[in-house]
Design a protein around this motif. Structure first.
Motif, PDB file in Angstrom:
ATOM      1  N   HIS A 233      -0.806  52.621  -3.803  1.00 56.58           N
ATOM      2  CA  HIS A 233      -2.419  51.865  -4.112  1.00 56.58           C
ATOM      3  C   HIS A 233      -3.314  53.096  -3.734  1.00 56.58           C
ATOM      4  O   HIS A 233      -3.615  52.922  -2.174  1.00 56.58           O
TER       5      HIS A 233
ATOM      6  N   ALA B 207      -5.818  45.743  -2.442  1.00 58.06           N
ATOM      7  CA  ALA B 207      -4.516  45.758  -2.013  1.00 58.06           C
ATOM      8  C   ALA B 207      -3.937  44.255  -1.563  1.00 58.06           C
ATOM      9  O   ALA B 207      -2.837  43.976  -1.773  1.00 58.06           O
TER      10      ALA B 207
ATOM     11  N   ARG C  93      -3.371  42.194  -4.672  1.00 57.93           N
ATOM     12  CA  ARG C  93      -2.159  42.839  -5.266  1.00 57.93           C
ATOM     13  C   ARG C  93      -1.022  42.453  -4.738  1.00 57.93           C
ATOM     14  O   ARG C  93       0.018  41.658  -5.302  1.00 57.93           O
TER      15      ARG C  93
END
Lengths: 353, 325
Positions: B71, B93, B96
């Motif tokens: 990422h 992040a 995600r």
């Protein structure tokens, strides 16, 4: 050094612990004057599975010089058949109040050097004396004290004093003031120095989570507690804080502080009881002689089973005798009043009929 | 045992997050599969790692390498200094990780610490912390923060508020929801068929029959009585000072506490470093280490991964319990 020992609540582990203490090898040859009902002590000895054979001294004519060793003043105030084990009762509460007043008066008169009791039950005491609030108030009334003492919890090397005590949590923040915290710091140091701990290091607990997290969770830590710590430091005290209360005890047990000053009751009690339920001692100081008791309660759930752990009671006796030794030599203050074991406390009779 | 790895979000890259992730993998090897969502350039120099393209690939990464779900972040990490430039990526992040665990590609989400100020300054992050943000992402109104170590689980009903505001913040509704969510969490994620809960009082000696406060009689006891009628195994309100010693702890699975320090004092006293922060009430499992970004030691190789390891272990145990339920 003579210890005056009040037998605690008969419904709980008080008699059992008194018997275990008296029969402990470390205490067998000590000078201990026990106050309470001799039948209750016998009951405790049976529960504990120990043999005790204490000479009985009459309350009415306490000899000027008590014989060396252990003895009991039989107050005959609590027949084991008069109450039910495992619960509060006015009968046991009345006996506790009388035993308590008696050990205080013996210590005040210089006949004993330290006062001690095995666990009382406040509910029982209130059944017998509705005006009973807490130990400090009762001691003040019994001794006619003009200045109240302070309660400390002692666990091994760590002492805990608190700024507020038996009040609702919602009142705590309003009760705190810089002056009050500063005077608690001074008193804590004064008592600890009297107990042979020169220049103790005090960790002052914060009030709010994360010590207020830079005013995100309350203003008291910055506005009230920090100025007290600064003022105390300026007076020469070795003091730090406000320290988040979830870490201050860990730091103390690692040796960073000799005492922790907490802002409210459970802030200190949770950590102290968690770390040493079997060793914690409550000390009430400030009356010229130490008053000690195990920090735990009457343990109604295991009353009468012989299972009560002596640890905290033994630690209390040791602390009481050690502190008494540090006090200036005490002189007997003349004869006790003939009714010393039953005289009213304060404006009220000892117990209400 | 679940065959899906745990997702670990990187948190603030300038804190100790990257180094404890690398160190946790070095200690755990392949025995506890997890993958790290973050920028490989933020890892300590020389960290053996392997970039994966999906969580499933993490299972096959050699034990000596950290599986990384890449990422990319706009800025380098500056150990010890918050980096608001990276704020949007820190948040992404986490998002995600949530989406992977919601889709079932990861068995649980573990989050490394964030710096709220950096997120606020850099991306206008308006949540008080991870917990609230995750609840928002999952579309859940109320979640519960639980702190757990081997010896104790505690749930503070009120958390980051001044002590003076605690009595007002404690409502029957909040207390009831907190107890229900805790009960359900212990049942589903800890394999306890009938969790035993102990509820603390608010005042000294739990109010001592009204002598030291009436919150117990007025608020706490009625909630307990109602939930007990529903069949929950609850005791209380108990005096807070006598409910945490070993004999008392043996009588319950989790303690419901009225305020932050009532819960934090016992758990930190029992386990200063190893506490795990668990969020109950989310549709997925979430744990995190119970410490912050530790800017003061970041990048120096001193950070202790044990709380993160405890958080990963607990996430795996919870995932296993949930899978076998």
């Amino acid at each position: 050094m003579r210890l005056a020992l009040a037998i605690g609540d008969g419904g709980g582990v008080g008699p059992e612990l008194a018997a275990k203490l008296l029969s402990h090898p470390e205490m067998r040859d000590r000078d201990v004057i026990v106050l309470g009902d001799a039948r209750l002590l016998r009951m405790g000895a049976e529960q504990a599975g120990v043999r005790l054979d204490l000479p009985v001294v009459a309350a009415g004519d306490l000899p000027r010089d008590l014989p060396a060793g252990q003895a009991i003043v039989d107050l005959a105030n609590c027949a084991p058949a008069s109450f039910a084990p495992g619960q509060s009762s006015a009968e046991t509460g009345a006996a506790c109040l009388q035993n308590f007043a008696a050990v205080l008066r013996l210590a005040q008169a210089g006949i004993a050097d330290a006062a001690m009791f095995t666990p009382f039950n406040k509910h029982s005491m209130r059944l017998a004396r509705p005006a009973y609030v807490d130990e400090i108030g009762f001691i003040d009334a019994t001794l006619g004290a003009t200045r109240s003492g302070r309660e400390f919890n002692v666990l091994d090397e760590v002492w805990n004093a608190r700024v507020t005590s038996h009040i609702p949590l919602r009142e705590v923040a309003n009760r705190l003031s810089t002056e009050r915290i500063l005077s608690s710091i001074r008193l804590t140091v004064e008592v600890m120095e009297g107990a042979g701990k020169p220049a103790p290091r005090i960790g002052v607990a914060a009030l709010n989570p994360h010590a207020g997290d830079g005013r995100n969770f309350g203003e008291e830590d910055e506005d009230i507690i920090a100025p007290a710590v600064e003022a105390a430091a300026a007076e020469g005290y070795r003091v730090s804080g406000p320290i988040p209360s979830d870490t201050v005890f860990v730091r103390a047990t690692r040796g960073e502080f000799d005492a922790v000053l907490t802002m409210y009751h459970d802030q200190g009690q949770i950590a102290m009881k968690l770390m040493g339920f079997d060793r914690g001692v409550t000390l009430i100081a400030g009356y010229g002689f130490p008053i000690v008791t195990p920090a735990h309660g009457t343990a109604f759930d295991i009353a009468g089973q012989g299972k009560a752990d002596l640890g905290a009671t033994l630690a209390a006796a040791r602390l009481g005798l050690a502190l008494a030794k540090l006090n200036p030599p005490r002189k007997r203050q003349g004869a006790l009043a003939r009714d010393w074991a039953t005289a009213p406390v304060g404006d009220a009779p000892l117990v209400e009929a | 045992m679940p065959d899906r790895p745990i997702a670990l979000s990187c948190g603030e890259p300038s804190g100790i997050g990257p180094e404890i992730a690398a160190r946790a993998r070095a200690k755990l090897g392949a025995s506890l599969p997890f993958f790290w969502i973050g920028d490989p350039s933020h890892l300590p120099q020389g960290t053996a790692h392997k970039v994966i393209s999906s969580p499933a690939e993490a299972m096959a990464v050699p034990a000596a390498m950290l599986p990384v779900l890449r990422h990319d972040f706009p800025a380098a990490a500056q150990p010890g200094r918050p980096t608001p430039e990276n704020a949007a990526s820190v948040i992404a992040a986490i998002e995600r990780g949530v989406s992977l665990v919601m889709r079932g590609e990861a068995s649980a989400l573990c989050t490394a610490p964030i710096n709220k100020k950096a997120l606020k300054d850099g991306a206008g992050f308006a949540f008080p912390g991870h917990t609230e943000f995750l609840a928002h992402l999952a579309g859940v109104d109320r979640v519960v923060m639980m702190l757990a170590c081997d010896a104790l689980k505690v749930v503070p009903v009120t958390i980051h508020i001044p002590i003076s505001e605690v009595p007002r913040a404690l409502t029957a509704d909040l207390l009831t929801d907190t107890i229900r969510i805790t009960h359900e969490g212990l049942r589903r994620d800890y394999g306890l068929t009938a969790p035993r809960l102990a509820v603390a009082g608010l005042n000294p000696h739990a109010g001592e029959g009204g002598a030291m406060g009436d919150d117990e009689a007025r608020l706490i006891a009625p909630v307990i009585a109602r939930l007990r009628d529903e069949g929950l195994a609850i005791t209380g309100p108990l005096p807070a000072d006598t409910m945490f010693h070993p004999a008392a702890r043996a009588r319950y699975d989790a303690a419901i506490c009225m305020y932050h320090d009532q819960a934090l004092i016992p758990i930190k006293t029992l386990d200063f470093a190893g506490g795990v922060n668990v969020t109950l009430g989310l549709p997925f499992i979430r744990t995190s280490p119970d410490h912050g970004t530790a800017f003061d030691i970041a990048g120096q190789g001193k950070a202790d991964p044990s709380s993160l390891i405890a958080a990963l272990r607990m996430a795996r145990e919870m995932a296993a319990a949930r899978a076998s339920a």
